[in-house]
Every structure is written in structure tokens, then in C-alpha cells.
Design a protein around this motif. Structure first.
Motif, mmCIF file in Angstrom:
data_model
loop_
_atom_site.group_PDB
_atom_site.id
_atom_site.type_symbol
_atom_site.label_atom_id
_atom_site.label_comp_id
_atom_site.label_asym_id
_atom_site.label_seq_id
_atom_site.Cartn_x
_atom_site.Cartn_y
_atom_site.Cartn_z
ATOM 1 N N SER A 75 -2.194 -14.257 -1.143
ATOM 2 C CA SER A 75 -2.816 -12.972 -1.485
ATOM 3 C C SER A 75 -4.292 -12.966 -1.115
ATOM 4 O O SER A 75 -4.805 -11.970 -0.584
ATOM 5 N N MET A 76 -4.976 -14.065 -1.391
ATOM 6 C CA MET A 76 -6.399 -14.151 -1.054
ATOM 7 C C MET A 76 -6.613 -14.097 0.460
ATOM 8 O O MET A 76 -7.536 -13.428 0.937
ATOM 9 N N VAL A 77 -5.779 -14.777 1.202
ATOM 10 C CA VAL A 77 -5.880 -14.763 2.667
ATOM 11 C C VAL A 77 -5.623 -13.353 3.192
ATOM 12 O O VAL A 77 -6.319 -12.878 4.088
ATOM 13 N N GLY A 78 -4.628 -12.668 2.619
ATOM 14 C CA GLY A 78 -4.353 -11.294 3.023
ATOM 15 C C GLY A 78 -5.524 -10.371 2.740
ATOM 16 O O GLY A 78 -5.861 -9.503 3.546
ATOM 17 N N LEU A 79 -6.173 -10.560 1.583
ATOM 18 C CA LEU A 79 -7.337 -9.745 1.240
ATOM 19 C C LEU A 79 -8.496 -9.994 2.201
ATOM 20 O O LEU A 79 -9.154 -9.048 2.656
ATOM 21 N N VAL A 80 -8.731 -11.260 2.536
ATOM 22 C CA VAL A 80 -9.799 -11.591 3.493
ATOM 23 C C VAL A 80 -9.492 -10.989 4.863
ATOM 24 O O VAL A 80 -10.378 -10.455 5.537
ATOM 25 N N LEU A 81 -8.232 -11.041 5.271
ATOM 26 C CA LEU A 81 -7.838 -10.451 6.556
ATOM 27 C C LEU A 81 -8.032 -8.935 6.547
ATOM 28 O O LEU A 81 -8.504 -8.354 7.531
ATOM 29 N N LEU A 82 -7.705 -8.281 5.436
ATOM 30 C CA LEU A 82 -7.902 -6.845 5.321
ATOM 31 C C LEU A 82 -9.382 -6.483 5.395
ATOM 32 O O LEU A 82 -9.766 -5.529 6.092
ATOM 33 N N ILE A 83 -10.231 -7.249 4.730
ATOM 34 C CA ILE A 83 -11.671 -7.010 4.784
ATOM 35 C C ILE A 83 -12.203 -7.205 6.203
ATOM 36 O O ILE A 83 -13.024 -6.417 6.686
ATOM 37 N N ALA A 84 -11.720 -8.242 6.895
ATOM 38 C CA ALA A 84 -12.159 -8.490 8.270
ATOM 39 C C ALA A 84 -11.745 -7.350 9.195
ATOM 40 O O ALA A 84 -12.526 -6.915 10.055
ATOM 41 N N CYS A 85 -10.535 -6.828 9.014
ATOM 42 C CA CYS A 85 -10.075 -5.709 9.858
ATOM 43 C C CYS A 85 -10.898 -4.451 9.584
ATOM 44 O O CYS A 85 -11.263 -3.720 10.519
ATOM 45 N N ALA A 86 -11.198 -4.187 8.315
ATOM 46 C CA ALA A 86 -12.014 -3.020 7.974
ATOM 47 C C ALA A 86 -13.420 -3.166 8.548
ATOM 48 O O ALA A 86 -14.006 -2.186 9.042
ATOM 49 N N ASN A 87 -13.963 -4.369 8.506
ATOM 50 C CA ASN A 87 -15.285 -4.626 9.058
ATOM 51 C C ASN A 87 -15.296 -4.401 10.575
ATOM 52 O O ASN A 87 -16.212 -3.767 11.118
ATOM 53 N N LEU A 88 -14.296 -4.897 11.251
ATOM 54 C CA LEU A 88 -14.204 -4.712 12.701
ATOM 55 C C LEU A 88 -14.058 -3.237 13.058
ATOM 56 O O LEU A 88 -14.699 -2.746 13.997
ATOM 57 N N ALA A 89 -13.252 -2.508 12.302
ATOM 58 C CA ALA A 89 -13.085 -1.077 12.564
ATOM 59 C C ALA A 89 -14.412 -0.346 12.373
ATOM 60 O O ALA A 89 -14.769 0.527 13.173
ATOM 61 N N GLY A 90 -15.148 -0.701 11.332
ATOM 62 C CA GLY A 90 -16.456 -0.079 11.105
ATOM 63 C C GLY A 90 -17.433 -0.361 12.228
ATOM 64 O O GLY A 90 -18.182 0.527 12.663
ATOM 65 N N LEU A 91 -17.431 -1.601 12.720
ATOM 66 C CA LEU A 91 -18.320 -1.946 13.835
ATOM 67 C C LEU A 91 -17.961 -1.185 15.109
ATOM 68 O O LEU A 91 -18.837 -0.727 15.845
ATOM 69 N N LEU A 92 -16.671 -1.046 15.368
ATOM 70 C CA LEU A 92 -16.246 -0.314 16.568
ATOM 71 C C LEU A 92 -16.601 1.166 16.470
ATOM 72 O O LEU A 92 -17.024 1.786 17.460
#
Length: 116
Positions: A75-92
Motif C-alpha cells: 500500500s505504501m509503495v502504491g501511494l508513493v507511485l501515485l504521488i510520483a505520477c501526480a508530480n510528473l503530470a503536474g510538471l508536464l
């Protein structure tokens, strides 16, 4: 840990109990390495029965003790992955907004879409 010969079922192996004479010397040799133990503990160690279980799904002892921590970790790994994807989308999106004006100027000057 071992495997049954092809054609031998778990029930038949338990009935035959042919493994007990092989198992006893193994316990005796392990007992020699533990010479500092008390007498009652050694007797209990030597009298341990040989348990035969289906090992097709791994060792249950390992699964029972690790299931909840692994779910938390997953669950923690999934949450970190979700945060990373949201961060990348924001940067793009931010980079696209910053280049929007530049692309508009290039198109106004007559550049083709492929060059913009």
C-alpha cells in the motif's frame, strides 16, 4: 524440505512412515551442535515428529507472519507511485503552459505545425 516421488501421495507417505528412520539421525546430528541445552529440551527436540505437508503454496509459517506487513508495504509503495505520477503530470502541464506562448508566437510568425 523435500519432494515426494511421482505417484506417491501425501497420505501414502504418512502411512508408510519410512522417513522417520532417516529423520532421527538428522536430529541426533543437530543435537550435537547444541550441547549447551538442558536435558528436557534435548529430549523434546529428539522426540519431534516428522510433519508432512503439501508445499505447493510455499511454507505457511512464512505466509502467516508476513501477510499483513507485506500488504502495508504494498500500500505504501502504491501511494508513493501515485504521488510520483501526480508530480510528473503536474510538471508536464506546467512545461506545456510555459511553452504555449512561445508556440503561439512561432505560429504567428508563419512556422509550420511540425516546426512549432
Amino acid at each position: 524440505m523435500g519432494r515426494l516421488k511421482p505417484g506417491i501421495t501425501l497420505a501414502r507417505a504418512e502411512e508408510e512412515a519410512t522417513l522417520q528412520p532417516i529423520y532421527q539421525p538428522i536430529l541426533e546430528s543437530e543435537r550435537e551442535g547444541c550441547s549447551s541445552s538442558r536435558g528436557n529440551e534435548l529430549k523434546r527436540f529428539i522426540s519431534k515428529p516428522l510433519l508432512l505437508m503439501n508445499g505447493g503454496h510455499g511454507r505457511l509459517v512464512m505466509q502467516e507472519g508476513a501477510q499483513e506487513p507485506l500488504l502495508v508495504l504494498m500500500s505504501m509503495v502504491g501511494l508513493v507511485l501515485l504521488i510520483a505520477c501526480a508530480n510528473l503530470a503536474g510538471l508536464l502541464v506546467a512545461r506545456g503552459e510555459a511553452r504555449r506562448r512561445e508556440i503561439g508566437v512561432r505560429l504567428a510568425m508563419g512556422a509550420k505545425n511540425a516546426r512549432a
